[in-house]
Enzyme design. Structure first.
Site, PDB file in Angstrom:
ATOM      1  N   LYS A 123       0.814  -1.228   0.000  1.00 30.23           N
ATOM      2  CA  LYS A 123       0.000   0.000   0.000  1.00 30.23           C
ATOM      3  C   LYS A 123       0.841   1.269   0.000  1.00 30.23           C
ATOM      4  CE  LYS A 123      -4.457  -1.570   1.445  1.00 30.23           C
ATOM      5  NZ  LYS A 123      -4.248  -2.988   1.816  1.00 30.23           N
ATOM      6  N   GLU A 175      -9.880   7.028   3.621  1.00 29.77           N
ATOM      7  CA  GLU A 175     -10.792   6.088   4.257  1.00 29.77           C
ATOM      8  C   GLU A 175      -9.993   4.840   4.588  1.00 29.77           C
ATOM      9  OE1 GLU A 175     -10.220   6.060   1.079  1.00 29.77           O
ATOM     10  OE2 GLU A 175      -9.958   3.914   0.747  1.00 29.77           O
ATOM     11  N   SER A 228       1.670  -9.857  -1.083  1.00 24.56           N
ATOM     12  CA  SER A 228       1.307  -8.451  -0.899  1.00 24.56           C
ATOM     13  C   SER A 228       1.657  -7.876   0.465  1.00 24.56           C
ATOM     14  CB  SER A 228      -0.185  -8.263  -1.181  1.00 24.56           C
ATOM     15  OG  SER A 228      -0.957  -9.128  -0.362  1.00 24.56           O
TER      16      SER A 228
HETATM   17  C1  LIG Z   1      -5.118  -4.029   1.494  1.00 26.06           C
HETATM   18  C2  LIG Z   1      -4.417  -5.283   1.225  1.00 26.06           C
HETATM   19  C3  LIG Z   1      -4.800  -6.150   0.170  1.00 26.06           C
HETATM   20  C4  LIG Z   1      -6.007  -5.906  -0.693  1.00 26.06           C
HETATM   21  O1  LIG Z   1      -5.990  -4.733  -1.421  1.00 26.06           O
HETATM   22  P1  LIG Z   1      -5.765  -4.716  -3.000  1.00 26.06           P
HETATM   23  O2  LIG Z   1      -6.088  -3.338  -3.384  1.00 26.06           O
HETATM   24  O3  LIG Z   1      -6.669  -5.736  -3.592  1.00 26.06           O
HETATM   25  O4  LIG Z   1      -4.339  -5.056  -3.233  1.00 26.06           O
HETATM   26  C5  LIG Z   1      -4.050  -7.275  -0.070  1.00 26.06           C
HETATM   27  N1  LIG Z   1      -2.987  -7.589   0.694  1.00 26.06           N
HETATM   28  C6  LIG Z   1      -2.590  -6.812   1.722  1.00 26.06           C
HETATM   29  C7  LIG Z   1      -1.406  -7.220   2.522  1.00 26.06           C
HETATM   30  C8  LIG Z   1      -3.287  -5.634   2.032  1.00 26.06           C
HETATM   31  O5  LIG Z   1      -2.895  -4.869   3.043  1.00 26.06           O
END
Ligand SMILES: *Cc1c(COP(=O)(O)O)cnc(C)c1O
Length: 393
Positions: A89, A111, A377
């Site tokens: 993020k 948000e 992610s």
């Molecule tokens: C917020 C988040 C997501 C989901 O958000 P996307 O916009 O779909 O990437 C996925 N993995 C992690 C670790 C997150 O913090």
């Protein structure tokens, strides 16, 4: 066939900017300026320096040897979990705050649902010395106390959204209301590839650094910048958009998006938007969205707070409709199992969201010579409590 946004802000049949008239000036200002600003050399230099020295990029592309042996294929993990603040993020919030500064804005709003985007926003506001206000549902504030504490420590003001179901949707409504009331000094940082045009395109561009690095790293490691498969989890879809971005036009690369099936796709407790959703409008764009017959948005459910969203970004609705990306899903239990396996085989505790992407390895049946990249992610520190509760024995 193009998989990129067109000049009207559409991906095929999806996207656009469905916003109240009072928001036109704010969104127009952004739409007219975002491309020229982010393409400026001094913007790129400042962003790249911060991505390197503050975020810690490039994030490693790690060959997961024992996981590969387990699935009898070649698995690489793109380590977004190693970024500052623990997920992808920050790539987006950093890009948007530099844009906000160039637009002369002094007050940032955002948000947040689980609090991950709120923390990433509070972080870059502290970095830039800008005032930060995060809207968060009252229910989420109670559920996500550690992230609320983090945001406050970073100097952000957290304002509870007390209407409706007191969750993400209501926090978003509050943020939009605030933006309407403060059009001159305020910039709204959206956390995924959602919202009115140009947000989905802008966020995808800021996250595209993920696949840009993947290509270079794969070329170095295997002598070919293209893997056979890229897999990413999808909440709103920003990490997936970033991981897919530079492969969209290369049809030899399979792109697989994994949604949260919660307790099962047909259980009534899921967030598998592409399978269950129908075209509709949410947060300013036309996309696929889980809704009742008369168009009421259905409450989504997933064990992972980051995937618990009733829509997907318009780019994903388009990738789904055109078949360019394959859409799969993983249940809570499948994700937990995949998370435990990664802990055991690789010594990496993944975020529950990322564990959904990992879970797809069970169904992939990749061949021995194939190369599979999974976008990891985020890291799992935030999910420890869930992991501990779910562990057997
Ligand atoms: C917020 C988040 C997501 C989901 O958000 P996307 O916009 O779909 O990437 C996925 N993995 C992690 C670790 C997150 O913090």
């Amino acid at each position: 066939m193009s998989y990129q946004v067109n000049e009207k802000g559409y991906y095929g049949n999806f996207g656009g900017a469905f916003i109240p008239e009072m928001l036109f000036p704010n969104v127009d200002e952004l739409r007219e300026n975002y491309l020229s600003i982010i393409q400026e050399e001094n913007f790129q230099n400042e962003l790249n320096d911060l991505l390197r020295d503050y975020v810690g990029r490039p994030s490693p592309l790690y060959y997961a040897k024992r996981l590969s042996a387990h699935y009898k294929t070649n698995i690489y993990l793109k380590r977004e979990d190693l970024n500052h603040t623990g997920a992808h993020k920050i790539n987006n919030t950093l890009g948007q705050i530099l844009l906000a500064k160039r637009l002369g804005k002094t007050r940032i709003i955002a948000e947040t649902g689980a609090g991950q985007h709120g923390v990433a926003t509070a972080t870059v506001c502290a970095l830039m010395g800008l005032k930060c206000i995060v809207f968060m549902g009252e229910v989420d504030i109670k559920r996500q106390a550690p992230n609320v504490a983090r945001m406050k420590l970073l100097g952000a003001e957290v304002i509870p959204a007390t209407s409706g179901s007191k969750t993400l949707k209501d926090a978003t409504n509050e943020a939009i209301r605030d933006w309407i009331n403060n059009p001159l000094d305020t910039y709204y940082i959206i956390g995924s590839v959602v919202g009115p045009h140009p947000y989905p395109d802008m966020v995808a561009r800021f996250q595209s650094v993920i696949s840009e690095e993947m290509k270079k790293q794969l070329l170095e490691k295997i002598g070919n910048e293209n893997p056979n498969v890229v897999i990413a989890c999808v909440g709103g879809g920003s990490n997936a958009a970033g991981a897919f971005y530079h492969y969209l036009d290369n049809l030899n690369v399979r792109l697989i998006a994994v949604e949260a099936a919660g307790k099962g796709i047909d259980s009534g407790h899921s967030a598998a938007t592409s399978v269950l959703g129908k075209p509709g409008i949410i947060h300013g764009s036309k996309t696929l969205l889980m809704q009742t017959e008369d168009g009421q948005i259905t409450e989504p459910y997933s064990i992972s707070a980051g995937l618990d969203y009733p829509g997907v970004g318009p780019i994903h609705a388009h990738l789904f409709e055109t078949g360019r990306a394959e859409f799969a899903s993983a249940t809570d239990d499948e994700a937990l199992k995949a998370a435990f396996l990664l802990c055991e085989l690789e010594g990496i505790i993944p975020a529950l969201e990322s564990a959904h992407a990992l879970a797809h390895l069970e169904k992939l049946n990749a061949k021995e010579q194939e190369v599979v990249v999974i976008n990891l992610s985020g890291r799992g520190d935030k999910d420890l409590e869930t992991y501990i509760k779910s562990q057997k024995g």
